[in-house]
Design a protein around this motif. Structure first.
Motif, PDB file in Angstrom:
ATOM      1  N   ILE A   1     -12.624  35.121  36.469  1.00  0.00           N
ATOM      2  CA  ILE A   1     -11.918  33.970  36.013  1.00  0.00           C
ATOM      3  C   ILE A   1     -12.830  33.591  34.724  1.00  0.00           C
ATOM      4  N   PRO A   2     -12.318  34.006  33.425  1.00  0.00           N
ATOM      5  CA  PRO A   2     -12.848  33.703  32.159  1.00  0.00           C
ATOM      6  C   PRO A   2     -13.248  32.269  32.002  1.00  0.00           C
ATOM      7  N   GLN A   3     -14.050  32.037  30.998  1.00  0.00           N
ATOM      8  CA  GLN A   3     -14.374  30.711  30.625  1.00  0.00           C
ATOM      9  C   GLN A   3     -13.243  30.107  29.905  1.00  0.00           C
ATOM     10  N   GLY A   4     -12.753  28.955  30.233  1.00  0.00           N
ATOM     11  CA  GLY A   4     -11.246  28.165  29.499  1.00  0.00           C
ATOM     12  C   GLY A   4     -10.085  28.826  30.279  1.00  0.00           C
ATOM     13  N   THR A   5     -10.019  29.797  31.415  1.00  0.00           N
ATOM     14  CA  THR A   5      -8.823  29.938  32.004  1.00  0.00           C
ATOM     15  C   THR A   5      -8.536  29.051  33.075  1.00  0.00           C
ATOM     16  N   LEU A   6      -7.016  28.776  32.924  1.00  0.00           N
ATOM     17  CA  LEU A   6      -6.790  27.945  33.916  1.00  0.00           C
ATOM     18  C   LEU A   6      -6.497  28.671  35.448  1.00  0.00           C
ATOM     19  N   HIS A   7      -6.821  28.058  36.702  1.00  0.00           N
ATOM     20  CA  HIS A   7      -6.882  28.835  37.614  1.00  0.00           C
ATOM     21  C   HIS A   7      -7.044  28.012  39.177  1.00  0.00           C
ATOM     22  N   ARG A   8      -6.422  28.556  39.987  1.00  0.00           N
ATOM     23  CA  ARG A   8      -6.381  27.781  41.294  1.00  0.00           C
ATOM     24  C   ARG A   8      -6.835  28.903  42.563  1.00  0.00           C
ATOM     25  N   LEU A   9      -7.549  28.272  43.379  1.00  0.00           N
ATOM     26  CA  LEU A   9      -7.696  28.958  44.641  1.00  0.00           C
ATOM     27  C   LEU A   9      -7.138  28.592  45.976  1.00  0.00           C
ATOM     28  N   GLU A  10      -6.717  29.308  46.648  1.00  0.00           N
ATOM     29  CA  GLU A  10      -5.495  28.877  47.678  1.00  0.00           C
ATOM     30  C   GLU A  10      -5.914  29.775  49.239  1.00  0.00           C
ATOM     31  N   ASN A  11      -5.942  29.160  50.287  1.00  0.00           N
ATOM     32  CA  ASN A  11      -5.970  29.971  51.468  1.00  0.00           C
ATOM     33  C   ASN A  11      -4.669  30.005  52.058  1.00  0.00           C
ATOM     34  N   PRO A  12      -3.951  30.986  52.015  1.00  0.00           N
ATOM     35  CA  PRO A  12      -2.562  30.976  52.668  1.00  0.00           C
ATOM     36  C   PRO A  12      -2.379  31.481  54.055  1.00  0.00           C
ATOM     37  N   GLY A  13      -3.944  31.832  54.528  1.00  0.00           N
ATOM     38  CA  GLY A  13      -4.014  32.434  55.950  1.00  0.00           C
ATOM     39  C   GLY A  13      -4.223  31.574  57.022  1.00  0.00           C
ATOM     40  N   VAL A  14      -4.413  31.825  58.369  1.00  0.00           N
ATOM     41  CA  VAL A  14      -4.452  31.223  59.375  1.00  0.00           C
ATOM     42  C   VAL A  14      -5.991  31.223  59.953  1.00  0.00           C
ATOM     43  N   ILE A  15      -7.024  31.996  59.061  1.00  0.00           N
ATOM     44  CA  ILE A  15      -8.359  31.659  59.306  1.00  0.00           C
ATOM     45  C   ILE A  15      -9.207  31.218  58.283  1.00  0.00           C
ATOM     46  N   PRO A  16     -10.345  30.827  58.239  1.00  0.00           N
ATOM     47  CA  PRO A  16     -11.003  30.112  56.990  1.00  0.00           C
ATOM     48  C   PRO A  16     -11.246  31.232  55.870  1.00  0.00           C
ATOM     49  N   LEU A  17     -10.996  30.980  54.681  1.00  0.00           N
ATOM     50  CA  LEU A  17     -11.264  31.950  53.688  1.00  0.00           C
ATOM     51  C   LEU A  17     -12.620  31.597  53.115  1.00  0.00           C
TER      52      LEU A  17
END
Length: 484
Positions: free
Chosen positions: A442-458
């Motif tokens: 994820i470069p500096q200044g980049t819009l981003h989001r992290l998500e867990n779509p699964g059923v176990i912890p990410l």
């Protein structure tokens, strides 16, 4: 619990506003003792408090009052034990127990019986506790403001006392006086007299009765609480009271504001194996001790020629040799060694940490967020390494950083990554999945989001690089938890 004879519903009011200074270094400002498993290994003190009446006939879901900074911790711990509260009220600042209970009383039905319980106490004999509550319910329905006094086991100088007067029936007594913490000689005289009880800080009364006495004895407090609720707003599953109105509220305890001045105070004695866990010596008393040396241990601990000590290890081996009456508490970022009889003074260390602006008084290395938690593994100039755990179905905010870039490596589970592509008018968001052993940048200044779509912890490892790595270098554009 016996079949209730009361007519009104019994509503637990859980006060969860502690700051966590007396059980440092385990307890911190952002993770105080009510969220810790200090009495049982499987539930926290907050969860224990809720479970005392949870599911009992005649008991309504609880009202919980907590610091706004702890709201997601409270919600998660209630969810873990299957409890859906009536309401979680968020205090924008600390104003002691009387305003907190006033907020709950204004929220409850006027006829409701409010059982006010601090979230950080331990009670081991539930049958004795519930029997005392039933006795107190009859007195409360008759208009009394009931407190519960603990039958003293010894001449304790760390507790306030209640002197009981004439009997009122139902196992209760009129309150003659509330007494401040005594010196040792006076505490012995209290114990010998048989007329004094430890002040538990647990109360029971009708909502309308408490509000009527508060209006008579502290009208400015009630006016401020009404204004704070009227100007409050819904925030997800929480009710956030108005900060300006609540800050104008006088700060006082229930004892000082109401109970010491009302003519309707009653006390019900009980002996339910109670402790307020006010310092590490109380934890030593509470936890099972090995015979014959009188030690209490937790975690990876080796003792030799050690007596009457508490040794608590969180992350590594702790060994003691040839010591008596010590408290040794190890966490990832701090070690406490104290005389077991001087643990009330640990708050002085916390005060010095706060004066120095050090983080060890505020947060543990594992920091909790509404989506999960993170832990700093390494931090030096120019880079930081974190372990990040995102709970199933949860997501971080859509965000960007001005001063750092991030490299993510998935260790467990599946990550859904949303990231901006292009620049200016052509910039757009796209999403992709990462599985175990895969990574992204994820470069500096980049819009981003992290998500867990699964059923176990990410679980992933995040490596940050840049000129500034503080948590305040987060610009949120969208957030499921109302933080943007």
């Amino acid at each position: 619990m016996p079949t209730p004879t009361r007519n009104a519903p019994l509503t637990p009011v859980i006060l969860s506003g502690g700051s966590g200074s007396r059980l440092w270094p385990l307890s911190r400002e952002h993770y105080p003792k009510q969220f810790q498993c200090l009495n049982r290994d499987d539930v926290s003190l907050l969860q224990e408090t809720v479970l005392r009446l949870h599911g009992e006939t005649g008991s309504a879901p609880p009202l919980v009052i907590c610091n706004a900074a702890h709201r997601f911790l409270v919600a998660e711990q209630l969810q873990q034990i299957g409890c859906t509260p009536q309401r979680i009220l968020l205090e924008p600042c600390a104003r002691n127990t009387a305003p907190a209970v006033a907020l709950a009383a204004l929220q409850a039905a006027p006829e409701a019986l409010l059982l006010v319980m601090p979230a950080d106490h331990a009670i081991d004999d539930l049958d004795a506790f519930r029997a005392a509550v039933e006795s107190g319910s009859v007195l409360a329905e008759a208009g009394r403001l009931v407190t519960f006094g603990i039958t003293p086991e010894r001449a304790h100088t760390g507790y306030g006392y209640i002197r009981r007067g004439e009997a009122l029936g139902e196992g209760g007594y009129r309150v003659d006086a509330f007494v401040e913490k005594p010196d040792a000689e006076r505490a012995r005289s209290y114990l010998e007299s048989g007329d004094y009880l430890w002040n538990s800080g647990i109360f029971l009364f009708r909502a309308e009765r408490f509000l009527a006495e508060l209006e008579r004895l502290a009208p400015a407090m009630l006016t401020a609480c009404r204004a704070a609720l009227a100007a409050g707003r819904e925030d997800l599953d929480f009710l956030r009271v108005d900060a300006e109105a609540f800050a104008a509220c006088p700060s006082d305890s229930i004892d000082y504001a109401v109970m010491e001045h009302t003519r309707e105070a009653a006390v019900v004695p009980m002996a339910p194996g109670w402790s307020d866990i006010g310092a590490w010596d109380a934890v030593h008393e509470l936890q099972s001790r090995d015979a014959p040396d009188g030690n209490a241990v937790h975690g990876d601990v080796l003792l030799h020629a050690t007596r009457n000590s508490l040794v608590h290890s969180h992350s590594r081996l702790v060994a003691t040799v040839g010591v008596d009456d010590l408290v040794v508490v190890e966490t990832e970022d701090a070690v406490l060694v104290a005389d077991r009889h001087a643990t009330q003074d640990i708050k002085r260390i916390v005060e010095r940490l706060n004066q120095a602006g050090r983080s060890e008084s505020r947060a543990l290395p594992q920091v909790y967020r509404p989506w999960g938690h993170y832990r700093t593994l390494a931090l030096t100039e120019g880079f930081q390494v974190k372990e990040i755990v995102v709970n199933p179905g949860q997501q971080l905010s859509l965000q960007m950083h001005h001063h750092r870039a991030e490299h993510w490596v998935v260790v467990q589970g599946t990550a859904k990554v949303t990231q901006s592509q292009g620049h200016g008018d052509t910039e757009q968001l796209s999403s992709f999945l990462l599985c175990e052993d895969e990574s992204t940048y994820i470069p500096q200044g980049t819009l981003h989001r992290l998500e867990n779509p699964g059923v176990i912890p990410l679980r992933l490892i995040e490596v940050q690089t840049g000129s500034y790595l503080g948590e305040d270098d987060i610009v949120r554009f969208d957030d499921a938890y109302g933080r943007s």
